[in-house]
Design a protein around this motif. Sequence first.
Motif, PDB file in Angstrom:
ATOM      1  N   HIS A   1       4.714   2.689   6.130  1.00 17.93           N
ATOM      2  CA  HIS A   1       4.448   2.497   5.129  1.00 17.93           C
ATOM      3  C   HIS A   1       3.740   0.586   4.943  1.00 17.93           C
ATOM      4  O   HIS A   1       2.483   0.802   4.389  1.00 17.93           O
ATOM      5  N   GLU A   2       4.491   0.400   5.587  1.00 16.29           N
ATOM      6  CA  GLU A   2       3.336  -1.077   5.736  1.00 16.29           C
ATOM      7  C   GLU A   2       2.475  -1.184   6.671  1.00 16.29           C
ATOM      8  O   GLU A   2       1.548  -2.123   6.320  1.00 16.29           O
ATOM      9  N   CYS A   3       1.974  -0.426   7.345  1.00 16.97           N
ATOM     10  CA  CYS A   3       1.058  -0.271   8.526  1.00 16.97           C
ATOM     11  C   CYS A   3      -0.604   0.589   7.376  1.00 16.97           C
ATOM     12  O   CYS A   3      -1.156  -0.092   7.782  1.00 16.97           O
ATOM     13  N   LYS A   4       0.052   1.255   6.659  1.00 18.22           N
ATOM     14  CA  LYS A   4      -0.148   2.241   5.505  1.00 18.22           C
ATOM     15  C   LYS A   4      -1.288   0.879   4.496  1.00 18.22           C
ATOM     16  O   LYS A   4      -2.208   0.944   4.569  1.00 18.22           O
ATOM     17  N   VAL A   5      -0.473   0.263   4.193  1.00 15.33           N
ATOM     18  CA  VAL A   5      -0.392  -1.118   2.853  1.00 15.33           C
ATOM     19  C   VAL A   5      -1.742  -2.366   4.215  1.00 15.33           C
ATOM     20  O   VAL A   5      -2.681  -2.776   2.979  1.00 15.33           O
ATOM     21  N   SER A   6      -1.768  -2.393   5.060  1.00  9.87           N
ATOM     22  CA  SER A   6      -2.022  -3.698   5.594  1.00  9.87           C
ATOM     23  C   SER A   6      -4.000  -2.739   6.013  1.00  9.87           C
ATOM     24  O   SER A   6      -4.605  -3.496   5.732  1.00  9.87           O
TER      25      SER A   6
ATOM     26  N   GLU B   1      -0.293 -11.832   5.245  1.00 10.37           N
ATOM     27  CA  GLU B   1       1.226 -11.306   4.442  1.00 10.37           C
ATOM     28  C   GLU B   1       1.470  -9.999   5.453  1.00 10.37           C
ATOM     29  O   GLU B   1       2.691 -10.002   5.537  1.00 10.37           O
ATOM     30  N   GLN B   2       0.721  -9.503   5.077  1.00  9.73           N
ATOM     31  CA  GLN B   2       0.641  -7.761   6.142  1.00  9.73           C
ATOM     32  C   GLN B   2       1.623  -7.694   7.721  1.00  9.73           C
ATOM     33  O   GLN B   2       2.191  -7.190   7.802  1.00  9.73           O
ATOM     34  N   VAL B   3       0.801  -9.144   7.883  1.00 12.89           N
ATOM     35  CA  VAL B   3       1.362  -9.266  10.023  1.00 12.89           C
ATOM     36  C   VAL B   3       2.860  -9.609   9.692  1.00 12.89           C
ATOM     37  O   VAL B   3       3.808  -8.912  10.066  1.00 12.89           O
ATOM     38  N   GLU B   4       3.210 -10.541   8.548  1.00 19.40           N
ATOM     39  CA  GLU B   4       4.119 -10.779   8.258  1.00 19.40           C
ATOM     40  C   GLU B   4       5.998  -9.928   7.673  1.00 19.40           C
ATOM     41  O   GLU B   4       6.468 -10.216   7.952  1.00 19.40           O
ATOM     42  N   GLU B   5       4.844  -8.968   7.696  1.00 22.83           N
ATOM     43  CA  GLU B   5       5.676  -7.721   6.637  1.00 22.83           C
ATOM     44  C   GLU B   5       5.896  -6.844   7.622  1.00 22.83           C
ATOM     45  O   GLU B   5       7.089  -6.203   7.810  1.00 22.83           O
ATOM     46  N   GLU B   6       4.472  -6.208   8.819  1.00 24.47           N
ATOM     47  CA  GLU B   6       4.846  -5.547   9.957  1.00 24.47           C
ATOM     48  C   GLU B   6       6.273  -6.030  10.685  1.00 24.47           C
ATOM     49  O   GLU B   6       6.725  -5.154  11.027  1.00 24.47           O
TER      50      GLU B   6
ATOM     51  N   ARG C   1      -0.610  -0.245  -7.258  1.00 24.86           N
ATOM     52  CA  ARG C   1      -0.130   0.417  -5.958  1.00 24.86           C
ATOM     53  C   ARG C   1       1.098  -0.851  -4.973  1.00 24.86           C
ATOM     54  O   ARG C   1       2.086  -0.305  -4.817  1.00 24.86           O
ATOM     55  N   GLU C   2       1.074  -1.493  -5.583  1.00 27.41           N
ATOM     56  CA  GLU C   2       1.965  -2.404  -4.972  1.00 27.41           C
ATOM     57  C   GLU C   2       3.668  -2.509  -6.300  1.00 27.41           C
ATOM     58  O   GLU C   2       4.264  -2.855  -5.766  1.00 27.41           O
ATOM     59  N   PHE C   3       2.962  -2.465  -7.441  1.00 23.33           N
ATOM     60  CA  PHE C   3       4.107  -2.245  -8.459  1.00 23.33           C
ATOM     61  C   PHE C   3       4.953  -0.283  -7.661  1.00 23.33           C
ATOM     62  O   PHE C   3       5.808  -0.748  -7.951  1.00 23.33           O
ATOM     63  N   PHE C   4       3.881   0.094  -7.265  1.00 22.90           N
ATOM     64  CA  PHE C   4       4.657   1.360  -6.303  1.00 22.90           C
ATOM     65  C   PHE C   4       5.581   0.902  -5.669  1.00 22.90           C
ATOM     66  O   PHE C   4       6.390   1.267  -5.119  1.00 22.90           O
ATOM     67  N   ASN C   5       5.058   0.010  -4.534  1.00 22.44           N
ATOM     68  CA  ASN C   5       5.680  -0.638  -3.497  1.00 22.44           C
ATOM     69  C   ASN C   5       6.984  -1.352  -3.942  1.00 22.44           C
ATOM     70  O   ASN C   5       8.416  -0.701  -2.927  1.00 22.44           O
ATOM     71  N   SER C   6       6.794  -1.868  -5.214  1.00 22.87           N
ATOM     72  CA  SER C   6       8.104  -2.174  -5.441  1.00 22.87           C
ATOM     73  C   SER C   6       9.398  -1.880  -5.649  1.00 22.87           C
ATOM     74  O   SER C   6      10.970  -1.475  -5.563  1.00 22.87           O
TER      75      SER C   6
ATOM     76  N   ALA D   1      14.799  -8.046  -1.868  1.00 27.88           N
ATOM     77  CA  ALA D   1      14.323  -8.237  -2.015  1.00 27.88           C
ATOM     78  C   ALA D   1      13.117  -8.082  -1.222  1.00 27.88           C
ATOM     79  O   ALA D   1      12.340  -9.405  -1.985  1.00 27.88           O
ATOM     80  N   GLN D   2      12.653  -7.163  -0.768  1.00 25.11           N
ATOM     81  CA  GLN D   2      11.163  -7.049  -0.639  1.00 25.11           C
ATOM     82  C   GLN D   2      10.717  -6.618  -1.317  1.00 25.11           C
ATOM     83  O   GLN D   2       9.611  -6.928  -2.228  1.00 25.11           O
ATOM     84  N   ALA D   3      11.412  -5.373  -2.303  1.00 26.86           N
ATOM     85  CA  ALA D   3      10.909  -5.174  -3.553  1.00 26.86           C
ATOM     86  C   ALA D   3      10.222  -6.186  -4.644  1.00 26.86           C
ATOM     87  O   ALA D   3       9.440  -6.537  -5.182  1.00 26.86           O
TER      88      ALA D   3
ATOM     89  N   GLU E   1       9.601  -8.970  -3.527  1.00 28.79           N
ATOM     90  CA  GLU E   1       8.226  -9.299  -3.200  1.00 28.79           C
ATOM     91  C   GLU E   1       6.941  -8.957  -3.524  1.00 28.79           C
ATOM     92  O   GLU E   1       5.976  -9.399  -4.178  1.00 28.79           O
ATOM     93  N   GLU E   2       7.079  -7.331  -3.443  1.00 25.68           N
ATOM     94  CA  GLU E   2       6.248  -6.500  -4.038  1.00 25.68           C
ATOM     95  C   GLU E   2       5.485  -6.732  -5.043  1.00 25.68           C
ATOM     96  O   GLU E   2       4.399  -7.244  -5.525  1.00 25.68           O
ATOM     97  N   THR E   3       6.317  -6.793  -5.841  1.00 24.97           N
ATOM     98  CA  THR E   3       5.449  -7.095  -7.806  1.00 24.97           C
ATOM     99  C   THR E   3       5.463  -8.493  -7.709  1.00 24.97           C
ATOM    100  O   THR E   3       4.451  -8.685  -7.830  1.00 24.97           O
ATOM    101  N   GLY E   4       5.354  -9.335  -6.373  1.00 25.08           N
ATOM    102  CA  GLY E   4       4.939 -10.973  -6.306  1.00 25.08           C
ATOM    103  C   GLY E   4       3.857 -10.230  -6.343  1.00 25.08           C
ATOM    104  O   GLY E   4       2.279 -11.237  -6.636  1.00 25.08           O
ATOM    105  N   HIS E   5       3.211  -9.358  -5.259  1.00 23.43           N
ATOM    106  CA  HIS E   5       2.324  -9.412  -4.531  1.00 23.43           C
ATOM    107  C   HIS E   5       1.928  -9.178  -6.210  1.00 23.43           C
ATOM    108  O   HIS E   5       0.254  -8.641  -6.449  1.00 23.43           O
ATOM    109  N   ALA E   6       2.020  -7.338  -6.640  1.00 27.19           N
ATOM    110  CA  ALA E   6       1.403  -7.136  -7.538  1.00 27.19           C
ATOM    111  C   ALA E   6       0.899  -8.115  -8.990  1.00 27.19           C
ATOM    112  O   ALA E   6      -0.556  -8.591  -8.710  1.00 27.19           O
TER     113      ALA E   6
HETATM  114 FE1  FEO Z   1       2.244  -5.485  -0.291  1.00 29.50          FE
HETATM  115 FE2  FEO Z   1       4.177  -4.780   1.377  1.00 29.50          FE
HETATM  116  O1  FEO Z   1       3.210  -4.355   0.829  1.00 29.50           O
END
Ligand code: FEO
Length: 165
Positions: free
Chosen positions: A93-98, A126-131, A16-21, A45-47, A49-54
């Motif tokens: 989308h970020e609310c869904k990821v949370s 991290e999700q709090v910081e993204e939302e 899912r995180e690769f999709f997010n990227s 930049a967000q993309a 970070e999402e690869t970093g999450h994956a």
């Molecule tokens: Fe990695 Fe923004 O969810």
Amino acid sequence: MIGKKMTDALNLQMNREFFNSRLYLSMAAYFESLNMSGAAQWMAAQAQEETGHAMRLYNHLRERGARILLAAVEAPPTQWDSPLAAFEAAYEHECKVSRQFDEHMALAQSEKDYATIVLLQWFINEQVEEEAPTDAIVQKIKMIGDNKGGLFMLDRALSERKTKG
Ligand code: FEO
């Protein structure tokens, strides 16, 4: 060693995180098409970070001796109705990821997988910081309305985003 249920959940989330990227890179491309290079840079930049999450999930699975399974990544949307619609979609989308991470945490707790609980704690923070910043941008675009000068200024401010690395 990590249990099967937890392995499946983390593999799912890694994909899912690769999709997010790709979703955010697609939003970056959309903003490039509007000549909003600051918003494009913010999304790129967000993309990243999402690869970093994956990769954080990938490395956790690797370190725990789990089988890592990469899946096909679905194509992201490519078009939004307006800059506001794109940022609203990003926020939703970020609310869904949370919520996804909340579910993973509930599983890790029921499995008594303490190493995964520590990992997921990072993601929940991290999700709090993204939302929050995404919602702040939505509110600013709403305030700006049809004011082209305001949108130009916001675009310039968005270009200042750096990746966390
Ligand atoms: Fe990695 Fe923004 O969810």
